[in-house]
Design a protein around this motif. Structure first.
Motif, PDB file in Angstrom:
ATOM      1  N   THR A 298      31.264  39.610  29.764  1.00 32.96           N
ATOM      2  CA  THR A 298      32.645  39.950  30.139  1.00 32.96           C
ATOM      3  C   THR A 298      33.412  40.672  29.034  1.00 32.96           C
ATOM      4  O   THR A 298      34.409  41.325  29.319  1.00 32.96           O
ATOM      5  CB  THR A 298      33.451  38.676  30.486  1.00 32.96           C
ATOM      6  OG1 THR A 298      33.548  37.867  29.290  1.00 32.96           O
ATOM      7  CG2 THR A 298      32.813  37.892  31.614  1.00 32.96           C
TER       8      THR A 298
ATOM      9  N   ARG B   9      39.689  39.290  23.114  1.00 33.70           N
ATOM     10  CA  ARG B   9      38.789  40.210  23.795  1.00 33.70           C
ATOM     11  C   ARG B   9      37.868  40.827  22.751  1.00 33.70           C
ATOM     12  O   ARG B   9      38.353  41.211  21.688  1.00 33.70           O
ATOM     13  CB  ARG B   9      39.617  41.325  24.442  1.00 33.70           C
ATOM     14  CG  ARG B   9      39.380  41.480  25.901  1.00 33.70           C
ATOM     15  CD  ARG B   9      40.233  42.574  26.469  1.00 33.70           C
ATOM     16  NE  ARG B   9      41.452  42.057  27.070  1.00 33.70           N
ATOM     17  CZ  ARG B   9      42.631  42.655  26.999  1.00 33.70           C
ATOM     18  NH1 ARG B   9      42.769  43.787  26.352  1.00 33.70           N
ATOM     19  NH2 ARG B   9      43.673  42.122  27.569  1.00 33.70           N
TER      20      ARG B   9
ATOM     21  N   LEU C 128      38.676  47.455  25.851  1.00 33.76           N
ATOM     22  CA  LEU C 128      39.722  47.559  26.866  1.00 33.76           C
ATOM     23  C   LEU C 128      41.116  47.154  26.364  1.00 33.76           C
ATOM     24  O   LEU C 128      41.268  46.157  25.678  1.00 33.76           O
ATOM     25  CB  LEU C 128      39.324  46.655  28.037  1.00 33.76           C
ATOM     26  CG  LEU C 128      40.298  46.529  29.196  1.00 33.76           C
ATOM     27  CD1 LEU C 128      40.386  47.830  29.951  1.00 33.76           C
ATOM     28  CD2 LEU C 128      39.843  45.417  30.138  1.00 33.76           C
TER      29      LEU C 128
ATOM     30  N   THR D 142      50.631  32.748  41.910  1.00 36.16           N
ATOM     31  CA  THR D 142      49.357  32.927  41.208  1.00 36.16           C
ATOM     32  C   THR D 142      49.521  34.056  40.200  1.00 36.16           C
ATOM     33  O   THR D 142      50.097  35.096  40.519  1.00 36.16           O
ATOM     34  CB  THR D 142      48.242  33.295  42.204  1.00 36.16           C
ATOM     35  OG1 THR D 142      48.122  32.224  43.149  1.00 36.16           O
ATOM     36  CG2 THR D 142      46.905  33.462  41.498  1.00 36.16           C
TER      37      THR D 142
ATOM     38  N   LYS E 218      44.982  46.278  27.917  1.00 33.74           N
ATOM     39  CA  LYS E 218      45.637  45.961  29.182  1.00 33.74           C
ATOM     40  C   LYS E 218      47.142  46.109  29.042  1.00 33.74           C
ATOM     41  O   LYS E 218      47.783  45.381  28.277  1.00 33.74           O
ATOM     42  CB  LYS E 218      45.290  44.541  29.607  1.00 33.74           C
ATOM     43  CG  LYS E 218      43.881  44.443  30.151  1.00 33.74           C
ATOM     44  CD  LYS E 218      43.842  43.709  31.448  1.00 33.74           C
ATOM     45  CE  LYS E 218      43.187  44.436  32.559  1.00 33.74           C
ATOM     46  NZ  LYS E 218      43.172  43.613  33.773  1.00 33.74           N
TER      47      LYS E 218
ATOM     48  N   GLU F 129      34.547  43.858  37.975  1.00 34.28           N
ATOM     49  CA  GLU F 129      33.091  43.721  38.095  1.00 34.28           C
ATOM     50  C   GLU F 129      32.668  42.424  38.801  1.00 34.28           C
ATOM     51  O   GLU F 129      31.491  42.251  39.118  1.00 34.28           O
ATOM     52  CB  GLU F 129      32.446  43.762  36.703  1.00 34.28           C
ATOM     53  CG  GLU F 129      32.425  45.141  36.046  1.00 34.28           C
ATOM     54  CD  GLU F 129      33.745  45.536  35.357  1.00 34.28           C
ATOM     55  OE1 GLU F 129      34.766  44.829  35.567  1.00 34.28           O
ATOM     56  OE2 GLU F 129      33.756  46.536  34.633  1.00 34.28           O
TER      57      GLU F 129
ATOM     58  N   TYR G 276      42.514  42.979  41.953  1.00 31.92           N
ATOM     59  CA  TYR G 276      43.339  41.775  42.145  1.00 31.92           C
ATOM     60  C   TYR G 276      44.146  41.930  43.436  1.00 31.92           C
ATOM     61  O   TYR G 276      44.094  41.078  44.336  1.00 31.92           O
ATOM     62  CB  TYR G 276      44.245  41.614  40.910  1.00 31.92           C
ATOM     63  CG  TYR G 276      45.200  40.445  40.870  1.00 31.92           C
ATOM     64  CD1 TYR G 276      45.204  39.426  41.800  1.00 31.92           C
ATOM     65  CD2 TYR G 276      46.126  40.353  39.819  1.00 31.92           C
ATOM     66  CE1 TYR G 276      46.093  38.369  41.717  1.00 31.92           C
ATOM     67  CE2 TYR G 276      47.016  39.296  39.724  1.00 31.92           C
ATOM     68  CZ  TYR G 276      47.011  38.315  40.675  1.00 31.92           C
ATOM     69  OH  TYR G 276      47.896  37.279  40.575  1.00 31.92           O
TER      70      TYR G 276
ATOM     71  N   LYS H 260      35.935  43.369  23.672  1.00 33.17           N
ATOM     72  CA  LYS H 260      35.638  44.708  24.217  1.00 33.17           C
ATOM     73  C   LYS H 260      36.798  45.630  23.867  1.00 33.17           C
ATOM     74  O   LYS H 260      37.843  45.187  23.406  1.00 33.17           O
ATOM     75  CB  LYS H 260      35.421  44.630  25.720  1.00 33.17           C
ATOM     76  CG  LYS H 260      36.554  44.023  26.523  1.00 33.17           C
ATOM     77  CD  LYS H 260      36.158  43.952  27.991  1.00 33.17           C
ATOM     78  CE  LYS H 260      37.070  43.017  28.778  1.00 33.17           C
ATOM     79  NZ  LYS H 260      36.582  42.771  30.124  1.00 33.17           N
TER      80      LYS H 260
ATOM     81  N   SER I 288      36.409  50.926  36.556  1.00 40.03           N
ATOM     82  CA  SER I 288      36.732  50.045  35.430  1.00 40.03           C
ATOM     83  C   SER I 288      36.003  50.564  34.205  1.00 40.03           C
ATOM     84  O   SER I 288      34.872  51.058  34.313  1.00 40.03           O
ATOM     85  CB  SER I 288      36.251  48.622  35.740  1.00 40.03           C
ATOM     86  OG  SER I 288      36.155  47.858  34.550  1.00 40.03           O
TER      87      SER I 288
ATOM     88  N   HIS J  37      43.989  48.041  42.883  1.00 38.96           N
ATOM     89  CA  HIS J  37      43.344  47.297  41.797  1.00 38.96           C
ATOM     90  C   HIS J  37      42.691  46.096  42.464  1.00 38.96           C
ATOM     91  O   HIS J  37      43.178  45.604  43.477  1.00 38.96           O
ATOM     92  CB  HIS J  37      44.400  46.855  40.763  1.00 38.96           C
ATOM     93  CG  HIS J  37      43.848  46.081  39.607  1.00 38.96           C
ATOM     94  ND1 HIS J  37      44.064  44.736  39.450  1.00 38.96           N
ATOM     95  CD2 HIS J  37      43.082  46.461  38.559  1.00 38.96           C
ATOM     96  CE1 HIS J  37      43.456  44.328  38.340  1.00 38.96           C
ATOM     97  NE2 HIS J  37      42.861  45.358  37.786  1.00 38.96           N
TER      98      HIS J  37
HETATM   99  N1  4UW Z   1      44.066  35.875  31.125  1.00 35.79           N
HETATM  100  C1  4UW Z   1      43.726  36.769  30.173  1.00 35.79           C
HETATM  101  C2  4UW Z   1      43.754  36.079  32.429  1.00 35.79           C
HETATM  102  C3  4UW Z   1      43.045  37.278  32.752  1.00 35.79           C
HETATM  103  C4  4UW Z   1      42.743  38.175  31.699  1.00 35.79           C
HETATM  104  C5  4UW Z   1      41.984  38.979  33.556  1.00 35.79           C
HETATM  105  O1  4UW Z   1      41.360  45.104  35.537  1.00 35.79           O
HETATM  106  P1  4UW Z   1      40.270  44.096  35.446  1.00 35.79           P
HETATM  107  O2  4UW Z   1      38.889  44.544  35.651  1.00 35.79           O
HETATM  108  O3  4UW Z   1      40.473  42.949  36.510  1.00 35.79           O
HETATM  109  C6  4UW Z   1      41.516  42.077  36.534  1.00 35.79           C
HETATM  110  C7  4UW Z   1      41.471  41.078  37.604  1.00 35.79           C
HETATM  111  C8  4UW Z   1      42.312  40.015  37.594  1.00 35.79           C
HETATM  112  C9  4UW Z   1      42.409  39.026  38.638  1.00 35.79           C
HETATM  113  C10 4UW Z   1      41.984  39.231  39.868  1.00 35.79           C
HETATM  114  C11 4UW Z   1      42.079  38.239  40.945  1.00 35.79           C
HETATM  115  C12 4UW Z   1      42.711  36.986  40.582  1.00 35.79           C
HETATM  116  O4  4UW Z   1      42.877  36.084  41.457  1.00 35.79           O
HETATM  117  C13 4UW Z   1      43.154  36.827  39.267  1.00 35.79           C
HETATM  118  O5  4UW Z   1      43.735  35.685  38.950  1.00 35.79           O
HETATM  119  C14 4UW Z   1      44.818  35.236  39.671  1.00 35.79           C
HETATM  120  C15 4UW Z   1      43.000  37.821  38.330  1.00 35.79           C
HETATM  121  O6  4UW Z   1      42.417  42.108  35.742  1.00 35.79           O
HETATM  122  O7  4UW Z   1      40.412  43.443  34.023  1.00 35.79           O
HETATM  123  C16 4UW Z   1      39.569  42.405  33.612  1.00 35.79           C
HETATM  124  C17 4UW Z   1      40.037  41.882  32.294  1.00 35.79           C
HETATM  125  O8  4UW Z   1      41.399  41.460  32.361  1.00 35.79           O
HETATM  126  C18 4UW Z   1      41.620  40.369  31.475  1.00 35.79           C
HETATM  127  C19 4UW Z   1      40.267  40.076  30.840  1.00 35.79           C
HETATM  128  O9  4UW Z   1      40.170  40.765  29.620  1.00 35.79           O
HETATM  129  C20 4UW Z   1      39.291  40.649  31.850  1.00 35.79           C
HETATM  130  O10 4UW Z   1      38.033  40.959  31.333  1.00 35.79           O
HETATM  131  N2  4UW Z   1      42.102  39.212  32.252  1.00 35.79           N
HETATM  132  N3  4UW Z   1      42.567  37.807  33.892  1.00 35.79           N
HETATM  133  N4  4UW Z   1      44.133  35.192  33.338  1.00 35.79           N
HETATM  134  N5  4UW Z   1      43.069  37.913  30.416  1.00 35.79           N
END
Ligand code: 4UW
Length: 545
Positions: free
Chosen positions: A425, A442, A446, A314, A448, A347, A247, A444, A194, A245
Motif C-alpha cells: 500500500t 506514507r 503520493l 463516514t 494528498k 487499487e 470513494y 510512497k 491512481s 473518485h
Molecule cells: N487515513 C489516512 C485514512 C485514509 C488515508 C486513505 O485516492 P486513493 O487511491 O483512495 C482513497 C480511498 C479512500 C476511501 C474510500 C472508501 C472508504 O469508505 C474510505 O473510508 C471511509 C476511504 O483515498 O488514495 C489512497 C491513499 O489515501 C490515503 C492512504 O495513503 C491511501 O494509500 N488514505 N484513507 N483514513 N490516509
C-alpha cells in the motif's frame, strides 16, 4: 498460542472472518437486487436544480441507456467509455448503463485541464465521452483525436450530428433495442486512475467481481450502519465527494443505491450550496474527507441546526485527527451521532478497513479493523520482516477487492502486487492487540490534497519542461486546510533568471486547481538521489525545511 501462530506467519485475518460468497453478478445486477422494495422511492436528487429520479425511473433509464449504447452508438462490449461529469443524478444512468452494456467506464475530474483529460483518455483507449453542455467543447475537441472514437453524449443537450453528439434524452426516448451481453465477473468494469506508490497516474483495472466483492464485504452486521434512520425511513445521504473518485463511486454512490438510500448530489462544492442542501434536504448521512469535516467544524455559517438531522458520518481518504473530531463534535447537539473512519485505496475497490459500529472509545485515531475476507501484513521498512503489535511498518493487504493490475503496465503491477498476491500500500501503519489499525505515515510518493491524489512525478515532468530548469523534485508539505500541499524543489541552470512565480504560473496553467504548487518553490543546488537515481524525498525535506 493462536495469536502466536498468527504472528509467526505474520498474516492477520479479519476478526470478522471470511466474507460471504461473492455472487456471480455484474455490478449493476448486484446494486439493484433489492429494488422491488423501494421502487417508488427517490433514488437521486440534484440539490441545486431539484431534478430527481425514483429507483424505478433510474433502473428503466439505465436499461435503455445500455441498449442505446450498443445499438445506436455502435459500442461493443469491452470498449471504454469516459465520464467527464460532475456529481449529477444522470451520472448513475450513464455509468450503470455503460456497465450493464458490458462496457468499461473510466472517469475523470471535470475540472482537469484538457491536457490532463487527453492523457488519461488516450491511455485508457476511450471510444466515447459522456459530458454536460459546459464541457461539450472540451469533449468534442479531444474525442475525435482518440483512435476509433465513435461519438459524444451530452447530458442536458441536444443532438448535433455535425459534431457527432447525441443528446442523452433523445437517446433514451428513442426506444433503441439491443440484446444485453452476458458479463463475466472478471470482466473489466471500472478504470479509475491512481499513481499508486510511484510514478504517473495509471489505469487501475477493477473487475465486476472486485466491485461486487467490496460491497458484499461491507454488508457485515458488525460494520453496517443502520440502513434505516431512527424514524424508520431510509437514509438520505448528502454526497459532495466526487463520483469520479473510488470513494465517491463504490464507497458512496453504489453502496447507497444498493441500500435504497436517497442520494442528494451537489455538482460542485460551494459553502452556500452545501449549507442550503443541509437545510433543504436534512440528510441523515454524510460522507466526508477531513477537509470537509474541518469546514463543518469551523465555518461560522455552519450552525448546530444545519447538522441536526445527521445520524452517521463516514470519513476517509486522508488522516482524521482527534483534535478535528473533537472540534466537530462540539457542533453537534446529538452525542450519539456515529462518526467512523475508514481506509481505502483506488487499487482495493476501495475499502480494506473500517471502524465497526461498536469501536471502543479508547481506539483514538484508528482506521478500524480488516474488512471481512481481507488479510493484512505489516512489514519492516528496513528488513521486510513481519512486525508484531505496536510495531510500525508498511501495510500489505490481500483480498477479493484487490485490483487485477495496472492497465498495460506489467512492471508497475509487479512492483505493487507481489507473487503471493499482497498489495503493497505504501502506507506506514501499526496495529494493536485487538487488531485495530492506525496510519502513521506514507512511504510512497503520493501527495494528498483534500483527499485528492497528486502525483509528484507528474508535476516534476512539467517543471522540467521549463527552459533553464535542470532538475526538480516535488513533495507534500503539511497544510492546515488541505492536509498537505505540493512544494517543488528546483535546480536552475547557473545564470538563469527564473523565479518562483514563473514556475507556479506555468504549473497552474497545466494542471487542475488542487495540484498547484501551493507549498511554494524552493531553489536548491542539487536534488538528493540514491545511486539508482531515485529522489530521496525525506532527505530533501529534512535538508530544506
Ligand atoms: N487515513 C489516512 C485514512 C485514509 C488515508 C486513505 O485516492 P486513493 O487511491 O483512495 C482513497 C480511498 C479512500 C476511501 C474510500 C472508501 C472508504 O469508505 C474510505 O473510508 C471511509 C476511504 O483515498 O488514495 C489512497 C491513499 O489515501 C490515503 C492512504 O495513503 C491511501 O494509500 N488514505 N484513507 N483514513 N490516509
Amino acid at each position: 498460542l493462536l495469536t502466536q501462530i498468527r504472528h509467526n506467519s505474520g498474516i492477520l485475518k479479519s476478526p470478522l472472518g471470511p466474507c460471504t460468497t461473492i455472487p456471480n453478478e455484474n455490478i449493476v445486477q448486484h446494486i439493484y437486487k433489492g429494488i422491488d422494495e423501494w421502487i417508488e422511492e427517490p433514488a437521486a436528487t440534484c440539490a441545486v436544480s431539484g431534478r430527481s429520479y425514483t429507483y424505478g425511473m433510474l433502473r428503466m433509464l439505465i436499461n435503455r441507456c445500455a441498449q442505446a449504447l450498443l445499438s445506436h452508438c455502435g459500442l461493443k462490449s469491452g470498449e471504454v467509455v469516459a465520464l467527464l461529469l460532475p456529481n449529477i443524478p444522470e451520472y448513475i444512468i450513464v455509468c450503470h448503463g455503460a456497465m450493464e452494456a458490458g462496457l468499461t467506464v473510466t472517469f475523470v475530474n471535470p475540472l482537469y485541464t484538457p491536457d490532463e483529460i487527453k492523457r488519461q483518455f488516450e491511455n485508457a483507449g476511450v471510444k466515447m465521452i459522456i459530458t454536460i453542455p459546459l464541457l461539450l467543447e472540451v469533449a468534442t475537441t479531444i474525442g475525435p483525436t482518440l483512435p476509433g472514437y465513435r461519438s459524444t453524449i451530452c447530458i442536458g443537450g441536444d443532438d448535433d450530428p455535425s459534431k457527432n453528439v447525441h443528446g442523452l434524452m433523445s437517446l433514451l426516448s428513442a426506444g433503441y433495442e439491443a440484446e444485453l451481453p452476458e458479463i463475466h465477473p472478471d470482466q473489466l468494469a471500472l478504470l479509475p486512475y491512481s499513481s499508486g506508490t510511484t510514478g504517473l497516474p495509471k489505469g487501475v483495472m477493477l473487475s465486476h467481481r472486485n466491485l461486487v466483492a467490496n460491497m458484499i464485504q461491507g454488508d457485515h452486521p458488525a460494520l453496517i450502519g443502520n440502513i434505516t434512520t431512527r424514524s424508520g425511513e431510509k437514509h438520505k445521504a448528502l454526497t459532495v465527494l466526487p463520483f469520479f473518485h473510488i470513494y465517491g463511486f463504490n464507497g458512496i454512490m453504489n453502496i447507497c443505491l444498493r441500500l435504497g438510500s436517497h442520494i442528494i448530489t451537489i455538482p460542485r462544492f460551494t459553502p452556500e450550496d452545501y449549507l442550503k442542501a443541509l437545510e433543504t434536504y436534512k440528510p441523515t448521512y454524510l460522507f466526508v474527507v477531513p477537509s470537509l469535516l474541518l469546514f463543518l467544524a469551523s465555518h461560522p455559517n455552519v450552525t448546530k441546526e444545519h447538522l441536526s438531522s445527521i445520524e452517521e458520518i463516514t470519513s476517509g481518504a486522508a488522516p482524521l485527527t482527534e483534535g478535528l473530531l473533537q472540534k466537530f463534535r462540539q457542533k453537534l447537539d446529538n452525542p450519539d451521532v456515529m462518526i467512523r473512519q475508514g481506509y481505502g485505496m483506488t487499487e482495493t475497490s476501495p475499502v480494506t478497513f473500517i471502524m465497526p459500529k461498536l469501536t471502543p472509545p479508547s481506539k483514538i485515531g484508528t482506521i478500524g479493523i480488516l474488512y471481512p475476507g481481507t488479510e493484512a501484513k505489516v512489514i519492516s521498512l528496513v528488513t521486510g520482516e513481519s512486525m508484531g503489535t505496536h510495531q510500525t511498518g508498511e501495510l500489505l493487504v490481500r483480498g477479493p477487492q484487490v485490483m487485477m493490475g495496472y492497465l498495460k503496465n506489467e512492471k508497475a503491477t509487479a512492483e505493487t502486487i507481489d507473487e503471493n498476491g499482497w498489495l503493497h500500500t505504501g502506507d506506514v501503519v501499526y496495529y494493536d492487540e485487538d487488531h485495530y489499525f492506525y496510519i502513521v505515515d506514507r512511504c510512497k510518493e503520493l501527495i494528498k490534497v483534500k483527499g485528492n491524489q497528486v502525483s509528484p512525478t507528474e508535476l516534476e515532468n512539467l517543471i522540467l519542461e521549463i527552459e533553464g530548469i535542470i532538475d526538480a523534485a516535488v513533495v507534500g508539505v503539511p497544510d492546515e486546510l488541505a492536509g498537505e500541499v505540493p512544494r517543488a524543489y528546483v535546480v536552475a541552470k547557473p545564470g538563469e533568471n527564473i523565479n518562483e512565480e514563473d514556475i507556479k504560473k506555468f504549473i497552474s496553467s497545466k494542471v487542475t486547481h488542487y495540484k498547484k504548487l501551493a507549498g511554494g518553490v524552493k531553489f536548491i543546488q542539487a536534488i538528493p538521489r540514491n545511486p539508482s537515481g531515485k529522489i530521496l524525498r525525506n532527505e530533501l525535506k529534512i535538508q530544506n525545511p
